[in-house]
Scaffold this motif. Sequence first.
Motif, PDB file in Angstrom:
ATOM      1  N   LEU A   1       0.831  -1.205   0.000  1.00 12.63           N
ATOM      2  CA  LEU A   1       0.000   0.000   0.000  1.00 12.63           C
ATOM      3  C   LEU A   1       0.868   1.259   0.000  1.00 12.63           C
ATOM      4  O   LEU A   1       0.611   2.207  -0.760  1.00 12.63           O
ATOM      5  CB  LEU A   1      -0.914  -0.001   1.229  1.00 12.63           C
ATOM      6  CG  LEU A   1      -1.748   1.267   1.463  1.00 12.63           C
ATOM      7  CD1 LEU A   1      -2.698   1.523   0.300  1.00 12.63           C
ATOM      8  CD2 LEU A   1      -2.513   1.173   2.781  1.00 12.63           C
ATOM      9  N   LEU A   2       1.902   1.261   0.827  1.00 12.02           N
ATOM     10  CA  LEU A   2       2.790   2.425   0.895  1.00 12.02           C
ATOM     11  C   LEU A   2       3.557   2.605  -0.409  1.00 12.02           C
ATOM     12  O   LEU A   2       3.739   3.735  -0.881  1.00 12.02           O
ATOM     13  CB  LEU A   2       3.758   2.258   2.067  1.00 12.02           C
ATOM     14  CG  LEU A   2       4.616   3.476   2.415  1.00 12.02           C
ATOM     15  CD1 LEU A   2       3.736   4.657   2.806  1.00 12.02           C
ATOM     16  CD2 LEU A   2       5.588   3.147   3.541  1.00 12.02           C
TER      17      LEU A   2
ATOM     18  N   ILE B   1      -7.996   1.755   0.246  1.00  9.44           N
ATOM     19  CA  ILE B   1      -7.051   1.583   1.358  1.00  9.44           C
ATOM     20  C   ILE B   1      -7.572   0.537   2.341  1.00  9.44           C
ATOM     21  O   ILE B   1      -6.809  -0.273   2.882  1.00  9.44           O
ATOM     22  CB  ILE B   1      -6.811   2.926   2.066  1.00  9.44           C
ATOM     23  CG1 ILE B   1      -6.168   3.923   1.091  1.00  9.44           C
ATOM     24  CG2 ILE B   1      -5.937   2.753   3.304  1.00  9.44           C
ATOM     25  CD1 ILE B   1      -5.992   5.315   1.653  1.00  9.44           C
TER      26      ILE B   1
ATOM     27  N   ALA C   1       1.254   4.132  -2.876  1.00 11.08           N
ATOM     28  CA  ALA C   1       1.059   5.557  -2.580  1.00 11.08           C
ATOM     29  C   ALA C   1       2.225   6.398  -3.103  1.00 11.08           C
ATOM     30  O   ALA C   1       2.029   7.478  -3.683  1.00 11.08           O
ATOM     31  CB  ALA C   1       0.901   5.757  -1.076  1.00 11.08           C
TER      32      ALA C   1
ATOM     33  N   SER D   1      -0.112   6.526   3.860  1.00 10.78           N
ATOM     34  CA  SER D   1      -0.557   6.268   2.489  1.00 10.78           C
ATOM     35  C   SER D   1      -1.773   7.113   2.151  1.00 10.78           C
ATOM     36  O   SER D   1      -1.877   7.650   1.038  1.00 10.78           O
ATOM     37  CB  SER D   1      -0.887   4.782   2.308  1.00 10.78           C
ATOM     38  OG  SER D   1       0.239   3.971   2.575  1.00 10.78           O
TER      39      SER D   1
ATOM     40  N   PHE E   1       1.175   2.899   8.386  1.00  3.99           N
ATOM     41  CA  PHE E   1       1.181   2.684   6.940  1.00  3.99           C
ATOM     42  C   PHE E   1      -0.082   3.244   6.295  1.00  3.99           C
ATOM     43  O   PHE E   1      -0.023   3.919   5.262  1.00  3.99           O
ATOM     44  CB  PHE E   1       1.296   1.185   6.628  1.00  3.99           C
ATOM     45  CG  PHE E   1       2.650   0.605   6.873  1.00  3.99           C
ATOM     46  CD1 PHE E   1       3.661   0.743   5.934  1.00  3.99           C
ATOM     47  CD2 PHE E   1       2.933  -0.087   8.038  1.00  3.99           C
ATOM     48  CE1 PHE E   1       4.916   0.205   6.143  1.00  3.99           C
ATOM     49  CE2 PHE E   1       4.177  -0.628   8.272  1.00  3.99           C
ATOM     50  CZ  PHE E   1       5.177  -0.480   7.320  1.00  3.99           C
TER      51      PHE E   1
END
Length: 525
Positions: A323-324, A359, A327, A412, A408
């Motif tokens: 996810l990060l 997310i 982003a 993000s 996180f």
Amino acid sequence: MKNRYLLLLKMQLYNSFGVNRMLHSHSKKEKQRSTALGGLAILIIGLMIAYSTIISMSMARMGAVNILPTISALICSLITLILTFLKSSGVLIGLRDYDMVMSLPVKNSEVVLSRLTMVYLANLLISMIVALPSVVIFWTNAETGIAGNIMFLLSILFLPVIPMIISLGLGVLISAISSRSKHKNILSLVLSTLIVLLIVAASTKAQNMNSDEILNIGILFSNMAKKLYPPAGLISKAVEQQNWLYFLAFIGMSVLTSAIFSGIAAHFYQKLNTTAFHHSAAKSEGKILQASSPFKAMYKREFDRYFSCTIYALNSTIGMVLLLVAAFLLLFISPEALEQQSGIAGLSQMLRRVLPLVIAVFVTMTSTASASLSLEGKNRWIMCSVPVRAIDIFNSKIAVNLTVICPFALISAALMGFKMGISLKQAILLFIVPTVYSCFISVLGMYMNVKFPKYDWTSEYYAIKGGAVSVLATMGAGMLSSLIPLFACIAFQDISSLIMVAASILLLICSLLLYRQLQQYQLYV
């Protein structure tokens, strides 16, 4: 040697698939659990077969049936590579039953070979599910002779070998490197995460090609596989030319690779496991002991436990890491460019509206709590005998999950919201919705693990991934709780904010009800 090897393999098969528990347990709950897992496995296998059949039939209808051997080899190898690597740290090194096995009159080579065979059989099952539909469609549509068809069928037996050895080799190498470090578990986690990211990046690179047709993508994959992965090229040449020399070369490469790795692993097996179980005693002389609250002490203990198990940390962190990464990548790609590349009209506007739930999907993939109780294993007597309430122990495990998710998710959300240029209302939802889902998945994971603990594991892998009911149930329920509102928001974009608010309120109520249940539960040895 043969009898000892077969006995070791039989013991692992019985333990891995719960055969002993199913045959000898008199508990209806255990039998119901085994039946439920069996039904779930059959459902997953059916979906995989259907998906593989659809792809193979599409290739055949477009006149690209000749690339099926190469595509099948590539897909099976990628699946084997990723799945084996994710559990590589629990196959040869750091096993709970290491002392018991090594006390038996067996050789290192027999132990290593039995464990490699177990991993091979699991990967072979997946390869057969993926490749057999392609074999059947290839037989009925290709003009290749009988020899080519037979070679394609027999190649399935050897497809998992080389990628399996590569993944296990990487896992052993990471363990060997990290074992020399003072912070070996953190280093192992970082190295493992980097390897997974490299695998994901390599497997998704082909999505950036300028082609919208399945045929062109299939041909492109086929050509890439022949150049970058020689075994796939050998299989393709053997089937197309009906050349047994190419086929025997592929078999020889697979057997030789596995033999070399088995010999090296057997030679260093005891040394690597001794290093893995070695814990240097911390010197406490001259240090002042500090007192803390029960929650803080249990939280610190749980956090140390989290980083002490690489596969536990990797399995529960990789979703947040991805996810990060997504982003940060979005910072260099404008929403309009993303819409143009995908060819989906209105994609950028739709993403702005459903971004909180996007997310949330990653959040629901992350639950350390769903396995935290099971990982106590034979040491569960400690948490049952310490003078703290059960809810304090549960709170510490829930807090660790929130600690893993929230940084996180919030970072993000801030990066994505900044890049997407969202409104104030969307910004509020962008932070509230993932936070609500973080609380829900943490409490849900803890509740599921309380209801379905798995203490009788020999490798931490089986408590975290290998058929653990609490982990599967948490992930399934969590994904449904995020995907259903996501699809609803896509279908009804005008009321997407209302849908997200309603979903958040519903999940908050569910979280409170589940937490009330946890408060009433007591731990016993």
